[in-house]
Each structure stands twice: as structure tokens, then as C-alpha cells.
Design a protein around this motif. Structure first.
Motif, short mmCIF file in Angstrom:
data_model
loop_
_atom_site.label_atom_id
_atom_site.label_comp_id
_atom_site.label_asym_id
_atom_site.label_seq_id
_atom_site.Cartn_x
_atom_site.Cartn_y
_atom_site.Cartn_z
N TYR A 54 0.84 -1.20 0.00
CA TYR A 54 0.00 0.00 0.00
C TYR A 54 0.88 1.25 0.00
O TYR A 54 0.62 2.20 -0.75
N ASP A 55 1.90 1.24 0.84
CA ASP A 55 2.81 2.37 0.94
C ASP A 55 3.44 2.66 -0.43
O ASP A 55 3.47 3.80 -0.90
N LEU A 56 3.94 1.61 -1.08
CA LEU A 56 4.60 1.78 -2.36
C LEU A 56 3.61 2.26 -3.43
O LEU A 56 3.92 3.14 -4.24
N ALA A 57 2.41 1.69 -3.42
CA ALA A 57 1.40 2.08 -4.42
C ALA A 57 1.08 3.57 -4.32
O ALA A 57 1.03 4.28 -5.34
N LYS A 58 0.84 4.04 -3.11
CA LYS A 58 0.42 5.43 -2.95
C LYS A 58 1.58 6.41 -3.15
O LYS A 58 1.39 7.54 -3.59
N THR A 59 2.80 5.97 -2.85
CA THR A 59 3.96 6.80 -3.15
C THR A 59 4.16 6.91 -4.65
O THR A 59 4.47 7.99 -5.17
N CYS A 60 3.95 5.81 -5.36
CA CYS A 60 4.13 5.80 -6.81
C CYS A 60 3.15 6.74 -7.51
O CYS A 60 3.51 7.41 -8.48
N VAL A 61 1.92 6.79 -7.03
CA VAL A 61 0.94 7.67 -7.66
C VAL A 61 1.39 9.12 -7.60
O VAL A 61 1.29 9.87 -8.59
N ASN A 62 1.92 9.54 -6.46
CA ASN A 62 2.42 10.91 -6.36
C ASN A 62 3.58 11.15 -7.32
O ASN A 62 3.69 12.21 -7.95
N ARG A 63 4.46 10.16 -7.44
CA ARG A 63 5.61 10.31 -8.32
C ARG A 63 5.18 10.34 -9.79
O ARG A 63 5.79 11.03 -10.62
N LEU A 64 4.14 9.58 -10.12
CA LEU A 64 3.63 9.60 -11.49
C LEU A 64 3.18 11.00 -11.90
O LEU A 64 3.39 11.43 -13.03
N ALA A 65 2.55 11.71 -10.99
CA ALA A 65 2.15 13.08 -11.29
C ALA A 65 3.37 13.96 -11.53
O ALA A 65 3.39 14.80 -12.44
N THR A 74 -0.58 20.16 -17.63
CA THR A 74 -0.37 20.18 -16.18
C THR A 74 -0.71 18.82 -15.59
O THR A 74 -1.72 18.22 -15.98
N ALA A 75 0.11 18.34 -14.67
CA ALA A 75 -0.19 17.10 -13.94
C ALA A 75 -0.08 17.37 -12.45
O ALA A 75 0.87 18.02 -11.99
N VAL A 76 -1.07 16.88 -11.70
CA VAL A 76 -1.16 17.14 -10.27
C VAL A 76 -1.50 15.83 -9.56
O VAL A 76 -2.32 15.04 -10.06
N ALA A 77 -0.88 15.59 -8.41
CA ALA A 77 -1.28 14.50 -7.54
C ALA A 77 -2.25 15.05 -6.51
O ALA A 77 -1.97 16.06 -5.86
#
Length: 306
Positions: free
Chosen positions: A176-187, A200-203
Motif C-alpha cells: 500500500y505504501d509503495l502504491a500510494k507513493t508511486c501515484v504521487n511520483r507519477l504526477a 499540467t499534472a497534479v497528484a
């Protein structure tokens, strides 16, 4: 000033069957947008493995009822060909894409909470990452060439926890930690790639969201949700999915949205910038409450953060 600032805009909300995705689609519709709502649970094709009653057709109808144009599309975002065909459909029908919301998740039943990595079931963990990360990348891969045809396109990556919060807190499971960290990095990475094209990309993270599943977990309805505080008093800081939906609509309507490019923010923060409220008129600041009260031990009432 128009009451529907997104009239003429086209949005794709990937993962719009229920929860945050459904309300993001509805609130974009309320602002006048044409919204393609995707998911795997359909009246005609049956339910996903989550086996819940909500369908993409219901979401599309709610978008239209809110004042927009809702279009349902049954898509498994782990199947590249299905996403490719969806984007081709949007191009053929609309000739443009202005907003992409990557909200696909659906992994809650797979999470094993508060167990170390060596005790985690690998199959469920890797399935979590595929649902949370691969789906977003696949969708952006096919959708962004259409989005960048016109300057001003917006990508919103929906996760759980701002970058600041997740960097400082263990999210109760390695997957879960990795998944949610990855989403922020994808933005962050998409912001870098979109900027030369005027995009524009936003998390964006909701706070403690009262999704259909969460209401059932607490044994309450939206009408009596405060009774959930008997199980957990911090539930009083929770917010409806419409709150993050209004956050996305506000971003999409902001002509100066590029100021958010690459940033990680929350519905609570955006509400203070744009002035929108939750359905009850409040402006819950979930992550400030969690940081200061839940983790920080501050003696305060949830009402002070609404």
C-alpha cells in the motif's frame, strides 16, 4: 461569469464506478463537462471481482443528471487494447481530451495491514501494484497524445496521502505504501513531460473519504455518518467523495492551473484556495487533522478542522 465553466471540455475519469471516481465524474459534469466514466462493473457485463452493486452506467446517468454529459465505457485498464480503443472512441466522438483523471484502484480487499514484507502474500501484493500503478501508466500512455493536442490539458493522479504526508509516515503495508507513493511520483514525472506541451499534472488526495465501502464498514449511511464516531472518534474528520470531486473540477476550471504542475496536494488544501466546500458546507482539512491530532497528540476537536 458562467455557472458551468467546463462546458465544451471533455474528461476521462478512469475508475469512476464508485467512491472518489464517481463523484469526480459527477462534479466535472456539474461544471458542464462531457465525461467518459470507465470501470469494470456494468449492468450488461456484470461485476468486477469486488462484487459490488455500483455500475459505470449509474455513474454516467448521475453525471448527466448533474448537468453534464455522462458516457459509460466498460474498460479494464490493465488491458492495453481496451484503453487504446477507448481513447480512439473519444477521439472519434469528441476530437479532444481536456482532463484525464487516473483514479483506478480497487485493491482494498488485497491489502494485508500492519504485517512486515516477509509475511505479506506476494500474489496479492503484486496485484495491488498492478491495479494501482500499471493501470495509471497504461491509461496515460494512450490518452496523453490526445490530451496534448491542445495546450491546457490536465492530468490528475488520485492517491491517498500527499507527498509530504507519505514521505513522513509508514502507510501500514509495504505494498500500500509503495502504491500510494508511486501515484504521487507519477504526477511529478508526467508534469515534467507535459510542460513543454502546455499541460499540467497534479497528484491529489482526498482526506478520510466516506465511500460506499467506508460507510458500510462503519455501519452507517450518509444521513447518520457521525454515528461512526462510536467506532472511531476520528471519523468525524471524514469527508464525502464530492469534496475531492469539487477539487478536481476547480483545478480543471482554473485558467492558471499550471501553477500546480508537479505538485502534490489535497482536497482540503484546494478548498482553501478555491473556496469550494463539502456537501454540508464545511471544508475538512483531513491531513492537517491527522498530522496534528492523530499523530501529533494535539488535543483538539475535529470540528476545529472543518
Amino acid at each position: 461569469m458562467t455557472t458551468k465553466p467546463l462546458t465544451g471540455r471533455v474528461a476521462l475519469v478512469a475508475g469512476a464506478t464508485r467512491g472518489a471516481g464517481r463523484q469526480i465524474a459527477i462534479q466535472l459534469g456539474a461544471a458542464g463537462a462531457t465525461v467518459y466514466a470507465t470501470g469494470r462493473s456494468s449492468r450488461t457485463a456484470g461485476r468486477s471481482e469486488l462484487d459490488r452493486p455500483e455500475t459505470i452506467e449509474e455513474t454516467a446517468e448521475l453525471v448527466t443528471a448533474a448537468g453534464g454529459t455522462g458516457l459509460a465505457a466498460r474498460v479494464d485498464h490493465l488491458v492495453p487494447e481496451q484503453v487504446r480503443d477507448l481513447v480512439a472512441r473519444i477521439d472519434a466522438e469528441q476530437g479532444r481530451l481536456d482532463v484525464l483523471v487516473n483514479d483506478v484502484w480497487g485493491a482494498d480487499p488485497l491489502i494485508t495491514w500492519e504485517q512486515p514484507v516477509w509475511e505479506q502474500p506476494l500474489d496479492a501484493g503484486f496485484r495491488t501494484l498492478r491495479l494501482a500503478v500499471d493501470t495509471h501508466i497504461i491509461t496515460s500512455h494512450f490518452a496523453l497524445p490526445l490530451l496534448i493536442r491542445r495546450p491546457g490539458g490536465l492530468v490528475v493522479e488520485i492517491g491517498d496521502g500527499t507527498r509530504e504526508y507519505n514521505d513522513a509516515h509508514y502507510r501500514l503495508s509495504v505494498f500500500y505504501d509503495l502504491a500510494k507513493t508511486c501515484v504521487n511520483r507519477l504526477a511529478f514525472t508526467q508534469a515534467h513531460e507535459l510542460e513543454p506541451h502546455g499541460g499540467t499534472a497534479v497528484a491529489l488526495s482526498p482526506g478520510w473519504i466516506r465511500s460506499e465501502f467506508m460507510l458500510e464498514h462503519f455501519g452507517v449511511t450518509e444521513a447518520n455518518w457521525r454515528d461512526g464516531a462510536a467506532k472511531d472518534p476520528h471519523f468525524l474528520i471524514s469527508e464525502t467523495p464530492a469534496f475531492v470531486g469539487r477539487a478536481v473540477a476547480a483545478l480543471a476550471a482554473d485558467p492558471d492551473r499550471a501553477r500546480w504542475n508537479g505538485r502534490s496536494t489535497s482536497a482540503g488544501e484546494l478548498s482553501r484556495v478555491y473556496g469550494f466546500t463539502d456537501l454540508d458546507g464545511s471544508q475538512p482539512d483531513g491531513f492537517r487533522y491527522i498530522t496534528e491530532v492523530v499523530h501529533g497528540g494535539k488535543q483538539a476537536d475535529a470540528a476545529d478542522y472543518r
